[in-house]
Design a protein around this motif. Structure first.
Motif, PDB file in Angstrom:
ATOM      1  N   ARG A  28       0.870  -1.186   0.000  1.00 38.06           N
ATOM      2  CA  ARG A  28       0.000   0.000   0.000  1.00 38.06           C
ATOM      3  C   ARG A  28       0.898   1.225   0.000  1.00 38.06           C
ATOM      4  O   ARG A  28       1.730   1.408   0.889  1.00 38.06           O
ATOM      5  CB  ARG A  28      -0.934   0.020   1.195  1.00 38.06           C
ATOM      6  CG  ARG A  28      -1.739   1.321   1.288  1.00 38.06           C
ATOM      7  CD  ARG A  28      -3.019   1.149   2.069  1.00 38.06           C
ATOM      8  NE  ARG A  28      -3.946   0.273   1.357  1.00 38.06           N
ATOM      9  CZ  ARG A  28      -5.110  -0.142   1.879  1.00 38.06           C
ATOM     10  NH1 ARG A  28      -5.450   0.229   3.109  1.00 38.06           N
ATOM     11  NH2 ARG A  28      -5.903  -0.921   1.190  1.00 38.06           N
ATOM     12  N   MET A  29       0.729   2.069  -1.010  1.00 34.67           N
ATOM     13  CA  MET A  29       1.563   3.260  -1.176  1.00 34.67           C
ATOM     14  C   MET A  29       0.688   4.504  -1.204  1.00 34.67           C
ATOM     15  O   MET A  29      -0.322   4.550  -1.902  1.00 34.67           O
ATOM     16  CB  MET A  29       2.380   3.156  -2.471  1.00 34.67           C
ATOM     17  CG  MET A  29       3.229   4.380  -2.778  1.00 34.67           C
ATOM     18  SD  MET A  29       4.172   4.222  -4.324  1.00 34.67           S
ATOM     19  CE  MET A  29       5.419   3.029  -3.806  1.00 34.67           C
ATOM     20  N   TYR A  30       1.112   5.524  -0.449  1.00 31.17           N
ATOM     21  CA  TYR A  30       0.481   6.840  -0.468  1.00 31.17           C
ATOM     22  C   TYR A  30       1.466   7.823  -1.086  1.00 31.17           C
ATOM     23  O   TYR A  30       2.633   7.876  -0.670  1.00 31.17           O
ATOM     24  CB  TYR A  30       0.099   7.282   0.941  1.00 31.17           C
ATOM     25  CG  TYR A  30      -1.018   6.456   1.545  1.00 31.17           C
ATOM     26  CD1 TYR A  30      -2.355   6.821   1.367  1.00 31.17           C
ATOM     27  CD2 TYR A  30      -0.753   5.304   2.279  1.00 31.17           C
ATOM     28  CE1 TYR A  30      -3.381   6.061   1.905  1.00 31.17           C
ATOM     29  CE2 TYR A  30      -1.773   4.537   2.822  1.00 31.17           C
ATOM     30  CZ  TYR A  30      -3.088   4.927   2.623  1.00 31.17           C
ATOM     31  OH  TYR A  30      -4.107   4.167   3.155  1.00 31.17           O
ATOM     32  N   GLN A  69       3.758   0.770   2.882  1.00 34.65           N
ATOM     33  CA  GLN A  69       3.954  -0.419   3.708  1.00 34.65           C
ATOM     34  C   GLN A  69       3.961  -1.632   2.798  1.00 34.65           C
ATOM     35  O   GLN A  69       3.014  -1.872   2.042  1.00 34.65           O
ATOM     36  CB  GLN A  69       2.877  -0.555   4.779  1.00 34.65           C
ATOM     37  CG  GLN A  69       3.239  -1.587   5.828  1.00 34.65           C
ATOM     38  CD  GLN A  69       2.417  -1.430   7.090  1.00 34.65           C
ATOM     39  OE1 GLN A  69       1.296  -1.904   7.137  1.00 34.65           O
ATOM     40  NE2 GLN A  69       2.958  -0.791   8.113  1.00 34.65           N
ATOM     41  N   LEU A  70       5.076  -2.369   2.834  1.00 31.43           N
ATOM     42  CA  LEU A  70       5.254  -3.563   2.018  1.00 31.43           C
ATOM     43  C   LEU A  70       4.925  -4.764   2.896  1.00 31.43           C
ATOM     44  O   LEU A  70       5.669  -5.106   3.810  1.00 31.43           O
ATOM     45  CB  LEU A  70       6.682  -3.651   1.488  1.00 31.43           C
ATOM     46  CG  LEU A  70       7.078  -2.691   0.351  1.00 31.43           C
ATOM     47  CD1 LEU A  70       7.000  -1.234   0.771  1.00 31.43           C
ATOM     48  CD2 LEU A  70       8.486  -3.000  -0.141  1.00 31.43           C
ATOM     49  N   GLY A 144      -0.552  -1.008  12.687  1.00 32.41           N
ATOM     50  CA  GLY A 144      -1.628  -1.971  12.516  1.00 32.41           C
ATOM     51  C   GLY A 144      -2.799  -1.478  11.691  1.00 32.41           C
ATOM     52  O   GLY A 144      -3.732  -2.241  11.426  1.00 32.41           O
ATOM     53  N   GLU A 145      -2.773  -0.193  11.279  1.00 31.28           N
ATOM     54  CA  GLU A 145      -3.929   0.375  10.596  1.00 31.28           C
ATOM     55  C   GLU A 145      -3.719   0.574   9.097  1.00 31.28           C
ATOM     56  O   GLU A 145      -4.646   0.936   8.388  1.00 31.28           O
ATOM     57  CB  GLU A 145      -4.308   1.715  11.251  1.00 31.28           C
ATOM     58  CG  GLU A 145      -4.730   1.565  12.707  1.00 31.28           C
ATOM     59  CD  GLU A 145      -5.174   2.880  13.326  1.00 31.28           C
ATOM     60  OE1 GLU A 145      -5.235   3.889  12.600  1.00 31.28           O
ATOM     61  OE2 GLU A 145      -5.473   2.885  14.538  1.00 31.28           O
ATOM     62  N   PRO A 154      -9.672   7.954   8.308  1.00 33.67           N
ATOM     63  CA  PRO A 154      -9.092   9.012   9.145  1.00 33.67           C
ATOM     64  C   PRO A 154      -7.660   8.730   9.581  1.00 33.67           C
ATOM     65  O   PRO A 154      -6.926   9.649   9.933  1.00 33.67           O
ATOM     66  CB  PRO A 154     -10.033   9.059  10.360  1.00 33.67           C
ATOM     67  CG  PRO A 154     -11.259   8.343   9.959  1.00 33.67           C
ATOM     68  CD  PRO A 154     -10.880   7.379   8.889  1.00 33.67           C
ATOM     69  N   HIS A 155      -7.245   7.451   9.560  1.00 33.27           N
ATOM     70  CA  HIS A 155      -5.886   7.123   9.990  1.00 33.27           C
ATOM     71  C   HIS A 155      -4.840   7.703   9.048  1.00 33.27           C
ATOM     72  O   HIS A 155      -3.666   7.813   9.422  1.00 33.27           O
ATOM     73  CB  HIS A 155      -5.703   5.603  10.080  1.00 33.27           C
ATOM     74  CG  HIS A 155      -5.908   4.881   8.799  1.00 33.27           C
ATOM     75  ND1 HIS A 155      -7.125   4.806   8.170  1.00 33.27           N
ATOM     76  CD2 HIS A 155      -5.043   4.203   7.998  1.00 33.27           C
ATOM     77  CE1 HIS A 155      -7.008   4.110   7.056  1.00 33.27           C
ATOM     78  NE2 HIS A 155      -5.765   3.742   6.920  1.00 33.27           N
ATOM     79  N   VAL A 156      -5.223   8.084   7.819  1.00 31.49           N
ATOM     80  CA  VAL A 156      -4.246   8.678   6.895  1.00 31.49           C
ATOM     81  C   VAL A 156      -4.356  10.207   6.864  1.00 31.49           C
ATOM     82  O   VAL A 156      -3.964  10.846   5.895  1.00 31.49           O
ATOM     83  CB  VAL A 156      -4.363   8.089   5.473  1.00 31.49           C
ATOM     84  CG1 VAL A 156      -4.032   6.617   5.505  1.00 31.49           C
ATOM     85  CG2 VAL A 156      -5.724   8.338   4.853  1.00 31.49           C
TER      86      VAL A 156
END
Length: 325
Positions: A28-30, A69-70, A144-145, A154-156
């Motif tokens: 997951r990449m932002y 996160q890989l 963990g999120e 909202p965690h991002v």
């Protein structure tokens, strides 16, 4: 040089094989596009030590800052494929550039800054390819999120990076973990009523349109294929080098290395722009001169993000090749 004339690596595991190629699953990449002028850092790392027949230059006056996160990283081939896997979190500053000379011109990604929380990834990334990897600490979002919650939850609202460094160089200064990057959502996310990206070309096309739209009228000379405008897909370039043990002014090995990254199982790629607006705050550290390297004014510490997005993917990092020894 023939294999029979090359020295064999001394491997404590006594495995006759290679770590690369590498597979990174459940990534997951932002991504956050920020205005910049990376000419200095490209010249310093790629042109000054390179071969006169090869030259790199930035393609756009921006950098792309990604937090990723890989979920599962492992070697693709046996025997290293069978020893196990690891997960890691990364923050990377990407420069999109073009290479001329040494054959046909090419579009490439260059990462002058990359931070990870996995020590093994630092040593292997530097020694095998030349990734400029160093230690990072990621407090937001909580570990963990990343995958457990919706990608635009909202965690991002905030991404943070601390690294080992110092605000100033001084004999009395102790290096410690320091804040470096802080990305915050500054306007509400709202609702996104649209279809997810399900194709790499759609995603890359929106990134390209966002860059061109933010700099309308700028005399860009590069029209890259759309699929090459979304890292980590495409060709990466590294400066691989090692200190000389006798005199640290010199390198005992130095070369420009390129390697290709590609999607694995493109049907499972997805992504979409992040809702709301984001800002990047950069802490001034003598150990990490981002302002100098990326052409930012010293007095400016907060930068608006021109475009923000997320993607989920699996990718493969292939073997490296020397471009300019």
């Amino acid at each position: 040089m023939p294999d029979r004339l090359r020295p064999r690596m001394v491997d404590r595991w006594k495995l006759d094989g290679s770590f690369q190629p590498v597979l990174a699953r459940d990534v997951r990449m932002y991504g956050f596009i920020v205005q910049a002028d990376p000419t200095y850092v490209v010249d310093m790392y790629l042109n000054a030590p390179g071969h006169p027949s090869v030259r790199y230059e930035p393609a756009y006056p921006v950098v792309l800052v990604t937090f990723s996160q890989l979920g599962r990283v492992a070697a693709e081939d046996p025997p290293y494929r069978d020893v196990g896997w690891a997960s890691e979190t990364e923050a990377t500053v990407w420069v999109f550039a073009k290479r001329t000379g040494a054959g046909a011109s090419s579009v490439v990604w260059f990462a002058p800054y990359i931070f990870v929380d996995l020590p093994f990834a630092i040593s292997q990334g530097r020694e095998i390819y030349g990734f400029a990897k160093e230690i990072g600490r990621f407090d937001q979002p909580p570990a963990g999120e990343w995958h457990a919650r919706p990608p635009d939850g909202p965690h991002v609202d905030r991404f943070t990076l601390h690294t080992f460094g110092t605000p100033r160089f001084d004999p009395a200064t102790q290096f410690t973990m320091q804040p470096l990057l802080d990305i915050r959502r500054v306007t509400p996310a709202g609702s996104v009523l649209a279809t997810l990206w399900s194709d790499i070309r759609n995603a890359a096309g929106e990134l390209r349109d966002a860059v061109l739209g933010a700099f309308e009228g700028h005399p860009f000379t590069l029209e890259p294929p759309l699929e090459h405008l979304l890292p980590p897909i495409g060709t990466l370039v590294f400066l691989k080098q090692f200190w000389d043990a006798r005199d640290g002014r010199f390198a005992c090995y130095q070369a420009l290395v390129e390697a290709d990254m590609a999607l694995v199982d493109p049907l499972h790629f997805r992504g979409w722009p992040l809702g709301g607006g984001y800002e990047l705050t950069v802490t001034t550290l003598a150990s990490h001169p981002l302002h100098r390297d990326l052409g930012w004014k010293a007095a400016q510490t907060t930068f608006p993000c021109l475009f923000a997005y997320w993607t989920d993917m699996t990718f493969r990092l292939g073997t490296g090749r020397e471009v300019a020894p």
